[in-house]
Design a protein around this motif. Sequence first.
Motif, PDB file in Angstrom:
ATOM      1  N   ARG A 128       0.812  -1.213   0.000  1.00 12.60           N
ATOM      2  CA  ARG A 128       0.000   0.000   0.000  1.00 12.60           C
ATOM      3  C   ARG A 128       0.852   1.272   0.000  1.00 12.60           C
ATOM      4  O   ARG A 128       0.324   2.361  -0.236  1.00 12.60           O
ATOM      5  CB  ARG A 128      -0.924   0.017   1.224  1.00 12.60           C
ATOM      6  CG  ARG A 128      -1.900  -1.150   1.280  1.00 12.60           C
ATOM      7  CD  ARG A 128      -2.831  -1.006   2.463  1.00 12.60           C
ATOM      8  NE  ARG A 128      -3.714  -2.167   2.616  1.00 12.60           N
ATOM      9  CZ  ARG A 128      -4.670  -2.281   3.530  1.00 12.60           C
ATOM     10  NH1 ARG A 128      -4.847  -1.283   4.405  1.00 12.60           N
ATOM     11  NH2 ARG A 128      -5.417  -3.354   3.605  1.00 12.60           N
ATOM     12  N   ARG A 129       2.129   1.145   0.267  1.00 10.54           N
ATOM     13  CA  ARG A 129       3.005   2.317   0.309  1.00 10.54           C
ATOM     14  C   ARG A 129       3.149   2.885  -1.102  1.00 10.54           C
ATOM     15  O   ARG A 129       3.360   2.146  -2.067  1.00 10.54           O
ATOM     16  CB  ARG A 129       4.373   1.944   0.874  1.00 10.54           C
ATOM     17  CG  ARG A 129       4.308   1.440   2.310  1.00 10.54           C
ATOM     18  CD  ARG A 129       5.634   0.853   2.765  1.00 10.54           C
ATOM     19  NE  ARG A 129       5.481   0.144   4.037  1.00 10.54           N
ATOM     20  CZ  ARG A 129       6.353  -0.742   4.515  1.00 10.54           C
ATOM     21  NH1 ARG A 129       7.475  -0.994   3.837  1.00 10.54           N
ATOM     22  NH2 ARG A 129       6.133  -1.354   5.665  1.00 10.54           N
ATOM     23  N   LEU A 130       3.063   4.195  -1.216  1.00 11.76           N
ATOM     24  CA  LEU A 130       3.071   4.836  -2.533  1.00 11.76           C
ATOM     25  C   LEU A 130       4.433   4.798  -3.214  1.00 11.76           C
ATOM     26  O   LEU A 130       4.563   5.233  -4.367  1.00 11.76           O
ATOM     27  CB  LEU A 130       2.579   6.278  -2.425  1.00 11.76           C
ATOM     28  CG  LEU A 130       1.106   6.457  -2.060  1.00 11.76           C
ATOM     29  CD1 LEU A 130       0.730   7.939  -2.062  1.00 11.76           C
ATOM     30  CD2 LEU A 130       0.198   5.679  -3.023  1.00 11.76           C
ATOM     31  N   THR A 131       5.440   4.258  -2.522  1.00  9.55           N
ATOM     32  CA  THR A 131       6.747   4.076  -3.149  1.00  9.55           C
ATOM     33  C   THR A 131       7.050   2.597  -3.357  1.00  9.55           C
ATOM     34  O   THR A 131       8.193   2.228  -3.658  1.00  9.55           O
ATOM     35  CB  THR A 131       7.857   4.735  -2.313  1.00  9.55           C
ATOM     36  OG1 THR A 131       7.774   4.277  -0.946  1.00  9.55           O
ATOM     37  CG2 THR A 131       7.725   6.252  -2.339  1.00  9.55           C
ATOM     38  N   TYR A 132       6.058   1.743  -3.210  1.00 11.74           N
ATOM     39  CA  TYR A 132       6.209   0.312  -3.503  1.00 11.74           C
ATOM     40  C   TYR A 132       6.367   0.136  -5.014  1.00 11.74           C
ATOM     41  O   TYR A 132       5.916   0.963  -5.812  1.00 11.74           O
ATOM     42  CB  TYR A 132       4.991  -0.445  -2.983  1.00 11.74           C
ATOM     43  CG  TYR A 132       5.059  -1.941  -3.170  1.00 11.74           C
ATOM     44  CD1 TYR A 132       5.995  -2.706  -2.476  1.00 11.74           C
ATOM     45  CD2 TYR A 132       4.191  -2.594  -4.038  1.00 11.74           C
ATOM     46  CE1 TYR A 132       6.057  -4.078  -2.628  1.00 11.74           C
ATOM     47  CE2 TYR A 132       4.238  -3.969  -4.206  1.00 11.74           C
ATOM     48  CZ  TYR A 132       5.186  -4.710  -3.495  1.00 11.74           C
ATOM     49  OH  TYR A 132       5.242  -6.078  -3.667  1.00 11.74           O
ATOM     50  N   LYS A 133       6.968  -0.952  -5.431  1.00 12.88           N
ATOM     51  CA  LYS A 133       7.345  -1.137  -6.834  1.00 12.88           C
ATOM     52  C   LYS A 133       6.160  -1.093  -7.803  1.00 12.88           C
ATOM     53  O   LYS A 133       6.311  -0.607  -8.933  1.00 12.88           O
ATOM     54  CB  LYS A 133       8.114  -2.437  -7.015  1.00 12.88           C
ATOM     55  CG  LYS A 133       7.347  -3.691  -6.604  1.00 12.88           C
ATOM     56  CD  LYS A 133       8.228  -4.931  -6.721  1.00 12.88           C
ATOM     57  CE  LYS A 133       7.496  -6.183  -6.264  1.00 12.88           C
ATOM     58  NZ  LYS A 133       8.366  -7.393  -6.349  1.00 12.88           N
ATOM     59  N   THR A 134       4.988  -1.558  -7.380  1.00 13.08           N
ATOM     60  CA  THR A 134       3.850  -1.513  -8.309  1.00 13.08           C
ATOM     61  C   THR A 134       3.394  -0.076  -8.553  1.00 13.08           C
ATOM     62  O   THR A 134       2.956   0.255  -9.665  1.00 13.08           O
ATOM     63  CB  THR A 134       2.671  -2.354  -7.786  1.00 13.08           C
ATOM     64  OG1 THR A 134       2.333  -1.922  -6.455  1.00 13.08           O
ATOM     65  CG2 THR A 134       3.022  -3.832  -7.767  1.00 13.08           C
ATOM     66  N   PHE A 135       3.500   0.776  -7.544  1.00 11.41           N
ATOM     67  CA  PHE A 135       3.199   2.194  -7.750  1.00 11.41           C
ATOM     68  C   PHE A 135       4.265   2.834  -8.640  1.00 11.41           C
ATOM     69  O   PHE A 135       3.947   3.662  -9.494  1.00 11.41           O
ATOM     70  CB  PHE A 135       3.105   2.926  -6.416  1.00 11.41           C
ATOM     71  CG  PHE A 135       1.791   2.727  -5.711  1.00 11.41           C
ATOM     72  CD1 PHE A 135       0.652   3.391  -6.139  1.00 11.41           C
ATOM     73  CD2 PHE A 135       1.682   1.869  -4.631  1.00 11.41           C
ATOM     74  CE1 PHE A 135      -0.571   3.208  -5.503  1.00 11.41           C
ATOM     75  CE2 PHE A 135       0.470   1.679  -3.988  1.00 11.41           C
ATOM     76  CZ  PHE A 135      -0.667   2.348  -4.423  1.00 11.41           C
TER      77      PHE A 135
END
Length: 212
Positions: A128-135
């Motif tokens: 859910r972190r906005l710096t995770y790879k999917t984001f």
Amino acid sequence: MRLRHKPWAKDKLESHPEFVVHNPEDWKGKWDQAFKNNGPIHIEIGTGKGRFITEMAKANPMINYIGVELQESVIVSALDRLIEADVPNLKLMNMNAEKLTDYFEKGEINRVYLNFSDPWPKTRHEKRRLTYKTFLDSYQSVLEDKGEIHFKTDNQGLFEYSLQSFSAYGMLLKYVSLDLHNSNYEGNIMTEYEEKFSERGNRIYRCEVQFK
């Protein structure tokens, strides 16, 4: 902190189509028409009450800005601020940032701002972190080549995680500050959270990273 529900927020957002984009997918590939110019477009993911994005739009009239915020009861405060400022180069979207590729073509965006995002500290919430790879995949899909992310937070853990995430993704670190308000960086525009956290004595972390 529990978010105060504002049952009137939806109607207010719908009553201002000049500022709030309700069907962003209709503008995919045509945002220059929405803004009526070919200026660069910067977006803020999680725009909150809109202080940062509004002040940026006022300070940089040749750049177009879009504030993306999921919570109706929050973005309606950004709308109030925008109505008062009445800047033509800013629009708001009450949408989920996970769907950016539904709203923008590749290369349509020039910069992404992430300011004081929810840190989601538990490991099971990492995605859910906005710096995770999917984001990061999503941002790269809409940004121009070598487009940038500008990131600010008061959360040391999230900052360290984000630097690792950017590095693992192969991004170029262009600027980093471990104590922004005691640095020589000029032109910083604070968010509402930033002002509050800074007054408490919290250190503010900031970085600029670029996709290769």
